[in-house]
Design an enzyme around this catalytic site. Structure first.
Site, PDB file in Angstrom:
ATOM      1  N   HIS A  82       0.847  -1.197   0.000  1.00  0.00           N
ATOM      2  CA  HIS A  82       0.000   0.000   0.000  1.00  0.00           C
ATOM      3  C   HIS A  82       0.877   1.239   0.000  1.00  0.00           C
ATOM      4  CE1 HIS A  82      -3.492   2.502   0.904  1.00  0.00           C
ATOM      5  NE2 HIS A  82      -2.683   3.172   1.697  1.00  0.00           N
ATOM      6  N   ASP A 161     -15.454   2.955   7.914  1.00  0.00           N
ATOM      7  CA  ASP A 161     -14.384   3.853   7.471  1.00  0.00           C
ATOM      8  C   ASP A 161     -14.909   4.812   6.399  1.00  0.00           C
ATOM      9  OD1 ASP A 161     -11.627   4.829   7.040  1.00  0.00           O
ATOM     10  OD2 ASP A 161     -11.886   3.869   5.101  1.00  0.00           O
ATOM     11  N   ARG A 168     -14.732  13.108   8.327  1.00  0.00           N
ATOM     12  CA  ARG A 168     -13.426  13.743   8.590  1.00  0.00           C
ATOM     13  C   ARG A 168     -13.106  14.779   7.517  1.00  0.00           C
ATOM     14  NH1 ARG A 168      -9.742   8.875   8.376  1.00  0.00           N
ATOM     15  NH2 ARG A 168      -8.092  10.415   8.534  1.00  0.00           N
ATOM     16  N   SER A 183      -7.737   4.042   9.522  1.00  0.00           N
ATOM     17  CA  SER A 183      -8.476   4.018   8.258  1.00  0.00           C
ATOM     18  C   SER A 183      -7.757   3.132   7.236  1.00  0.00           C
ATOM     19  CB  SER A 183      -8.601   5.460   7.741  1.00  0.00           C
ATOM     20  OG  SER A 183      -8.997   5.498   6.407  1.00  0.00           O
ATOM     21  N   LYS A 187      -8.688  -1.161   6.016  1.00  0.00           N
ATOM     22  CA  LYS A 187      -8.888  -1.672   4.654  1.00  0.00           C
ATOM     23  C   LYS A 187      -7.899  -2.791   4.340  1.00  0.00           C
ATOM     24  CE  LYS A 187      -9.090   2.670   3.568  1.00  0.00           C
ATOM     25  NZ  LYS A 187      -9.467   4.064   3.387  1.00  0.00           N
TER      26      LYS A 187
END
Ligand code: URA
Length: 446
Positions: A82, A161, A168, A183, A187
């Site tokens: 990621h 989320d 947010r 967050s 995922k």
């Protein structure tokens, strides 16, 4: 339990229990806790922070709000990757087949991406025929047979989320480290891999503008991952100029092919080799990062990574002939060079502004509904450290619709800062963060 008491407790610097965090996340997802109370809670977290334990509990509560992928039918240690996002970041297109060629199963869900350029899924879809909407069963079958699949997110992953992130976004609470960490990691956990390598960017083109901020975020994400059983390593990497030279979907696919073929820009190649090396270590296909690096270098120079990419494209329905014949990828009608307005050494290139130039040409989407043009974007010719004379091209705009051309040209020129001396060389890999701590070593060497 009352939401009011939990807001007050956090506002006063208290630490919430797992039950209290569950109560808030469940109540907000189901609608029994209203936006105004959750907004107040998020602002309290913004100022008071969260312990690693609280952040891990928040992450788990968000995972439990939706589906969780089961990749159990795929043998081996599944390793995900990621990036916190950056301009010109096409690393997934390279490290996924590279790690798979080393024997690490890669089953990755990816986003389409809002903003300057498309996400990985958009980039892959610029390959004619490439199908990103696989079911979970199809994805698992493909990984068992080919070793790699990258698909658009399916199922109802982490709905908490999604709802919290939207809140947010409008309450100035996005840039809170425990909230970002939970967050992102929710995922990753819901996607079902066994381990993950994170690329946490620091610099002008990144979420975290400072190295310290990026190291703190990396540490928080590693702590959450390890607490929830997801083996996590984070690389903190520089984003003070676009990564590589291509910014725009099909342009980035071409550049990824160059790297897989053993060439490509030095910074992109170096980052990919580092990321893939840690994936190979987490996947237990090499004992140390240095061994893994040697393996990755061999797979690139010997053609195995490119062969894996070819196999991956064909199994996912794409035309592998794009590898030999780049003209099969979408190509813009015009290529317009952008002359430099000054002479000097390139000191920095504001990556976000280059991304904006690409987006003005149609490479990115501004709303979820808007479409992108896969052919357009920017090629950066002059990178940091290079000498430029006035009038020499800084980059090339790849243009279909001339509407955004003038603004894109100005944006690219404005992105550049010049100095009279060559700037000091900056490190691309700034730190490696594992469960054992932060290591500020230079890049792995053979
Ligand atoms: N990306 C995410 O997925 N979540 C955040 O909170 C920030 C960036």
């Amino acid at each position: 339990m009352r939401a009011y008491d939990l807001i007050l407790k956090k506002r006063n610097g208290g630490e919430l229990s797992v039950e209290e965090i569950d109560f808030l996340v469940k109540g907000y997802t189901e609608g029994s806790i209203p936006d105004y109370q959750m907004a107040a809670f998020l602002m309290a977290v913004y100022f008071r922070g969260m312990s690693d334990r609280e952040a891990a509990d928040l992450t788990e509560a968000m995972v439990r709000s939706g589906d969780r992928c089961d990749l159990g039918s795929i043998p081996g240690i599944k390793v995900d990757k990621h990036s916190t996002g950056g301009v010109g970041d096409k690393t997934t297109l390279i490290v996924a087949p590279l790690a798979a060629a080393a024997g690490v199963p890669v089953a990755k869900m990816s986003g389409r991406g809002l903003g300057h350029t498309g996400g990985t899924v958009d980039k892959l879809e610029s390959i004619p025929g490439f199908r990103t909407t696989l079911t979970l069963d199809e994805m698992a079958k493909q990984v068992r047979e080919t070793g790699v699949a990258v698909v658009a997110q399916t199922g109802n992953l982490t709905p908490a989320d999604k709802k919290l992130y939207a809140l947010r976004d409008v309450t100035a609470t996005v840039d809170s480290i425990p909230l970002i960490a939970s967050s992102v990691m929710s995922k990753k956990l819901a996607s079902g891999a066994d381990a993950v390598v994170l690329d946490v960017k620091a610099g002008s083109g990144a979420f975290m503008k400072t190295v310290q901020g990026a190291v703190d975020l990396a540490r928080a994400m590693v702590a959450v991952g390890e607490r929830r059983g997801l083996h996590t390593v984070a690389l903190v990497t520089g984003m003070d100029e676009p990564l590589g030279t291509a910014v725009g979907n099909a342009l980035e696919v071409r550049e990824a092919i160059d790297v897989l073929a053993g060439g490509g820009p030095e910074d992109l190649r170096e980052l990919c080799v580092n990321l893939a090396s840690y994936m190979v270590v987490l996947g237990r296909k090499a004992p140390t990062p240095a061994d893994a690096r040697r393996l990755c270098e061999e797979l690139l120079s010997g053609g195995c990574a490119l062969a894996k990419f070819r196999e991956w494209i064909s199994t996912q329905g794409g035309d592998p002939a794009v590898i030999e014949d780049g003209s099969l990828l979408p190509r813009a009608a015009r290529e317009v060079p952008v002359p430099s307005a000054a002479s000097g050494f390139v000191e920095s290139i504001d990556a976000e502004t280059v991304g904006k130039a690409a987006s003005l040409l149609g490479a990115g989407r501004l709303t979820k509904e808007s479409s992108i043009d896969p052919a357009v974007g920017v090629t950066v010719i002059k990178k940091v450290g290079m000498r430029v004379e006035e009038g020499e091209p800084l980059g090339i705009l790849h243009v279909n619709d001339p509407a955004g051309l003038d603004e894109a040209m100005t944006a690219l020129q404005k992105a550049y800062r010049f100095g009279q001396e060559p700037p000091p060389r900056r490190r691309l890999i700034i730190a490696v963060v594992t469960r054992d701590g932060v290591d500020g070593h230079p890049p792995l060497s053979t």
